[in-house]
Design a protein around this motif. Structure first.
Motif, PDB file in Angstrom:
ATOM      1  N   HIS A 449       0.754  -1.158  -0.082  1.00 27.01           N
ATOM      2  CA  HIS A 449      -0.030   0.046  -0.179  1.00 27.01           C
ATOM      3  C   HIS A 449       0.804   1.221   0.056  1.00 27.01           C
ATOM      4  O   HIS A 449       0.620   2.289  -0.677  1.00 27.01           O
ATOM      5  N   GLU A 450       2.032   1.239   0.728  1.00 29.90           N
ATOM      6  CA  GLU A 450       2.921   2.410   0.746  1.00 29.90           C
ATOM      7  C   GLU A 450       3.418   2.530  -0.564  1.00 29.90           C
ATOM      8  O   GLU A 450       3.593   3.795  -1.004  1.00 29.90           O
ATOM      9  N   GLN A 451       3.879   1.516  -1.221  1.00 28.45           N
ATOM     10  CA  GLN A 451       4.269   1.518  -2.542  1.00 28.45           C
ATOM     11  C   GLN A 451       3.533   2.242  -3.535  1.00 28.45           C
ATOM     12  O   GLN A 451       3.802   2.609  -4.620  1.00 28.45           O
ATOM     13  N   SER A 452       2.277   1.530  -3.582  1.00 29.23           N
ATOM     14  CA  SER A 452       1.214   2.068  -4.307  1.00 29.23           C
ATOM     15  C   SER A 452       0.998   3.608  -4.408  1.00 29.23           C
ATOM     16  O   SER A 452       0.558   4.460  -5.239  1.00 29.23           O
ATOM     17  N   THR A 453       1.450   4.408  -3.105  1.00 26.13           N
ATOM     18  CA  THR A 453       1.171   5.590  -3.095  1.00 26.13           C
ATOM     19  C   THR A 453       2.404   6.390  -3.404  1.00 26.13           C
ATOM     20  O   THR A 453       2.363   7.361  -3.781  1.00 26.13           O
ATOM     21  N   LYS A 454       3.671   5.892  -2.864  1.00 22.99           N
ATOM     22  CA  LYS A 454       4.720   6.633  -3.240  1.00 22.99           C
ATOM     23  C   LYS A 454       5.556   6.139  -4.495  1.00 22.99           C
ATOM     24  O   LYS A 454       6.121   7.076  -5.203  1.00 22.99           O
ATOM     25  N   ASN A 455       5.321   5.112  -5.320  1.00 26.15           N
ATOM     26  CA  ASN A 455       5.769   4.806  -6.379  1.00 26.15           C
ATOM     27  C   ASN A 455       4.481   4.347  -7.339  1.00 26.15           C
ATOM     28  O   ASN A 455       4.441   2.909  -7.535  1.00 26.15           O
ATOM     29  N   PRO A 456       3.534   4.882  -7.634  1.00 22.68           N
ATOM     30  CA  PRO A 456       2.232   4.570  -8.483  1.00 22.68           C
ATOM     31  C   PRO A 456       2.608   3.720  -9.811  1.00 22.68           C
ATOM     32  O   PRO A 456       2.114   2.911  -9.956  1.00 22.68           O
ATOM     33  N   VAL A 457       3.705   4.447 -10.421  1.00 21.83           N
ATOM     34  CA  VAL A 457       4.061   3.830 -11.664  1.00 21.83           C
ATOM     35  C   VAL A 457       4.522   2.373 -11.536  1.00 21.83           C
ATOM     36  O   VAL A 457       4.126   1.385 -12.263  1.00 21.83           O
ATOM     37  N   GLU A 458       5.472   2.130 -10.600  1.00 21.84           N
ATOM     38  CA  GLU A 458       5.966   0.952 -10.552  1.00 21.84           C
ATOM     39  C   GLU A 458       5.085  -0.082 -10.051  1.00 21.84           C
ATOM     40  O   GLU A 458       4.907  -1.184 -10.371  1.00 21.84           O
ATOM     41  N   PHE A 459       4.133   0.679  -9.141  1.00 25.54           N
ATOM     42  CA  PHE A 459       3.045  -0.329  -8.375  1.00 25.54           C
ATOM     43  C   PHE A 459       2.147  -0.718  -9.652  1.00 25.54           C
ATOM     44  O   PHE A 459       1.556  -2.049  -9.526  1.00 25.54           O
ATOM     45  N   ASP A 460       1.704  -0.040 -10.547  1.00 24.40           N
ATOM     46  CA  ASP A 460       0.604  -0.314 -11.576  1.00 24.40           C
ATOM     47  C   ASP A 460       1.516  -1.540 -12.489  1.00 24.40           C
ATOM     48  O   ASP A 460       0.639  -2.330 -12.740  1.00 24.40           O
ATOM     49  N   LEU A 461       2.725  -1.435 -12.535  1.00 29.78           N
ATOM     50  CA  LEU A 461       3.339  -2.425 -13.304  1.00 29.78           C
ATOM     51  C   LEU A 461       3.332  -3.563 -12.675  1.00 29.78           C
ATOM     52  O   LEU A 461       3.159  -4.862 -13.295  1.00 29.78           O
ATOM     53  N   PHE A 462       3.478  -3.626 -11.301  1.00 30.18           N
ATOM     54  CA  PHE A 462       3.452  -4.833 -10.569  1.00 30.18           C
ATOM     55  C   PHE A 462       2.131  -5.461 -10.694  1.00 30.18           C
ATOM     56  O   PHE A 462       1.806  -6.527 -10.786  1.00 30.18           O
TER      57      PHE A 462
END
Length: 724
Positions: A449-462
């Motif tokens: 959840h933290e990554q989806s907020t801080k690093n949304p582009v990478e999270f979307d790829l994940f």
């Protein structure tokens, strides 16, 4: 020539000793390396011995080949400069031998421990290395202490190492440590008594002195049975040991596992312990250095002290989960990820997690960058997290410390609080395991959840590659709170956002209209069909946001999620059925709609025309562009039923289960025309009514095979073309 003759004689004597060592030690010849300096002739006679080759050629072919091929006797190389071994065959027994029986145990108990306790024979190497590591840690503690205890021990500042040698021709495996060693009394109590752990007794002794002592967290032993695992593979086991306590003699312990053992004093024993295992014929593979290297890499690669196998360091990778996260570089993480995950890509995300409450956990977890493989997609695939206790592998695929849906996560979890069974192979099913599982799962979800907020582009790829695992977590979970935590990570397109832009459920909730209690969603194969759906029309007119679910299993996921943050997840079809704001009393009279009298005539006619198919007919003013829709009580569950079980029922029974309700749009030209021809051309009107109902069922996703409506459609087309 005199000097040359003396040199040859000297070399011949050295070689004879080395050849005997070669037979004993499987060709290693490594502990003889310092003696190779005698190959260099004295400086006073360089011209008398021009070349070493004639000297070598005078020996038998076997020795010649060994000298030429073994790099221990060649020019110094990088590997030779790293060579280091302490294993020697200098021990010599002396005096009488004392034969004793294993205390308070029977032959049967020894057989159980040695032959039935462990599932894989190879774990005996892990157990013996763990024992050696404990001996080193005990000496480390003594060396760091002050006062009488340190003064009562000899040579406490020696290097702390574990050495292993293989002798394949003679089926011998030797494991030696430079640890604390044992006295005769300790040999009898620690090795002569099965299931008595010297390490555990050592820890209890420390606790009595200092209850808060945490310096011995590296002690591994718990049960006192690991040593006896050697008898799974051995005909005979010998132990040479010398205690670090002052004036302690060297000792030899030996047993064939038959219930008795012998203890005898010996000279030439180094400080520490050396275990010589004479392997059974069917276990001779454990005298192969490649096999032992693989076992070390698998189980004991992260033991705190260096391990040398045939003189070469065997454990080179650091246990980075025990390091300060700030000190670990991305390159180290990549190397370690590839090691523990047997992967070739790099980690997309890295979670380096440490905590001491509610459990002591040291872990490093990786989320792969590469797409999941075919076998990872299957629920039969193993979980990718290895379980360690004090840097010793317990289980390479620990399937009960993370839920199955997190099987794509790679890494290591190390906890001193994990309850193990006697063989240290299987986890005991306890509240601690469930707590460990909960703590790790919650931390992973919070991290994502933290990554989806801080690093949304990478999270979307994940999410694009691994979102299906998250959805599986919701479907297979029984804990609503955990479901909602996973639900925070889900992504869907929204009716208020442009195509391709996905939002989270929390983001949807942040835009709820005043008085809106539900979260609305619509399942459709793509956005075009979603936006043209008759069910979407009503909410679109009300300017309510709708989540679009494109994957076939999305609807099942949302059904299992049920609610989020006290807001029910409601399909647009269900909302349309339960919305009674439009009924027969809200008919719009005029040229654009059927009047009430016409509606009262059409509804009974439709019920009669579609017997056994519709269980109710009503009008609706929620539609503009569609003549009619079908609604059922739970549309998502109905579609799931159609996909999975409807083939087991006859068609009439399906309608009985679904109980569809037909809602007609009195303003639509087709409905108005249908009312007219129901009197003037009943046969054509019946075909039209059946086709409208079939179209509505297809639009609702309640038809298993749309080809079934083609017969009626062809009949309708035939009638329509009769006048042309």
């Amino acid at each position: 020539m005199v000097v040359q003759k003396q040199f040859i004689e000297s070399f011949t004597g050295m070689w004879s000793h080395g050849a005997r060592a070669l037979v004993r030690r499987g060709g290693a010849l490594r502990h003889l390396q310092p003696a190779c300096s005698c190959l260099t002739p004295p400086a006073s006679a360089p011209s008398i011995l021009p070349l070493a080759t004639p000297v070598v050629s005078s020996f038998p072919n076997f020795y010649t080949h060994s000298l030429l091929c073994n790099n221990r006797f060649s020019t110094a190389t990088a590997s030779e400069s790293d060579y280091h071994s302490i294993i020697k065959d200098d021990e010599k027994v002396k005096g009488p031998s004392d034969t004793m029986e294993f205390q308070a145990e029977t032959r049967m108990l020894l057989d159980i421990v040695a032959r039935s306790l462990y599932s894989d024979k190879e774990v005996f190497v892990r157990e013996l290395i763990s024992n050696a590591s404990d001996a080193l840690e005990k000496l480390r503690y003594i060396s760091l202490s002050d006062g009488e205890e340190k003064a009562s021990h000899e040579s406490v500042d020696r290097p702390l190492e574990i050495h292993i040698a293989t002798d394949k021709p003679n089926r011998i495996l030797t494991i030696q440590d430079t640890g604390i060693g044992m006295t005769k009394d300790e040999l009898v109590s620690n090795i002569g008594t099965i299931a008595r752990s010297g390490s555990k007794a050592f820890l209890e002794k420390l606790k009595d002195r200092s209850p808060d002592n945490s310096s011995m967290s590296s002690i591994i032993g718990q049960f006192g049975v690991g040593f006896y695992s050697a008898f799974m593979v051995a005909d005979k086991v010998e132990v040479f040991t010398k205690s670090s306590k002052s004036d302690s003699p060297g000792l030899k312990w030996s047993s064939d596992g038959s219930g008795t053992y012998q203890i005898q004093e010996a000279d030439g024993v180094q400080f520490g312990s050396k275990i010589v295992i004479h392997l059974k014929m069917d276990c001779r593979e454990f005298s192969d250095d490649k096999i032992i290297q693989g076992i070390i890499r698998k189980y004991s690669n992260f033991v705190g002290s260096p391990i040398f196998l045939n003189g070469q360091k065997a454990n080179s990778i650091q246990p980075i989960w025990l390091m300060d996260p700030k000190e670990v570089t991305p390159e180290q993480h990549t190397e370690f990820y590839r090691f523990v995950g047997n992967a070739f890509d790099i980690p997309r995300f890295t979670l380096h997690y440490k905590t001491d409450a509610p459990l002591t956990i040291r872990s490093v977890l990786y989320f792969p960058e590469g797409k999941p493989g075919l076998f990872e997609m299957s629920r039969d695939a193993d979980v990718g997290v290895a379980l360690y206790t004090r840097k010793v592998l317990i289980k390479s695929k620990a399937d009960n410390i993370l839920p199955k849906w997190l099987r794509f996560v790679k890494g290591v979890v190390d906890s001193e609080d994990i309850p193990l069974n006697l063989s240290r192979e299987l986890l005991q099913n306890s509240a601690l395991i469930r707590k460990l599982r909960t703590v790790l799962t919650n931390r992973i979800l919070r991290y994502l959840h933290e990554q989806s907020t801080k690093n949304p582009v990478e999270f979307d790829l994940f999410y694009r590659d691994y979102g299906m695992f998250l959805k599986e977590g919701i479907v297979t979970n029984e804990n609503q709170l955990e479901k909602e935590e996973i639900g925070k990570l889900l992504r869907f397109e929204s009716s208020l956002k442009e195509e391709g832009k996905k939002i989270s459920i929390p983001e949807y909730c942040s835009r709820l209209k005043e008085g809106q209690k539900d979260i609305y969603y619509l399942a459709a194969p793509n956005r075009t069909l979603a936006e043209s759906s008759p069910y979407f029309e009503a909410l679109k007119k009300q300017q309510l946001e709708v989540l679009f679910c494109y994957e076939p299993y999305d609807e099942l996921v949302i059904m299992q999620l049920r609610s989020f943050d006290n807001h029910d997840l409601t399909s647009v079809e269900k909302q349309m059925r339960r919305d009674t704001s439009s009924d027969e009393n809200t008919i719009i009279d005029g040229d654009n709609s059927l009047v009430k009298e016409e509606v009262d005539e059409l509804i009974p006619w439709l019920k009669k025309c579609l017997p056994g198919k519709v269980f109710g007919v009503k009008i609706t003013n929620k539609l503009d562009n569609h003549p009619c829709v079908v609604t059922v009580e739970e549309m998502a569950a109905a579609r799931h039923f159609i996909r999975t079980q409807s083939h087991q029922f006859p068609e009439e029974n399906r309608y009985s289960v679904l109980q569809p309700q037909l809602e007609i749009n009195p303003k639509h030209p087709v409905i108005k025309k249908l009312h007219k021809i129901s009197k003037s051309d009943p046969e054509l009107a019946t075909l039209v009514a059946e086709q409208l109902f079939s179209n509505a069922m297809v639009a609702a996703g309640l038809v298993e095979d749309p080809r079934s409506i083609l017969v009626n459609m062809n009949q309708l087309l035939t009638r329509a073309l009769e006048k042309h």
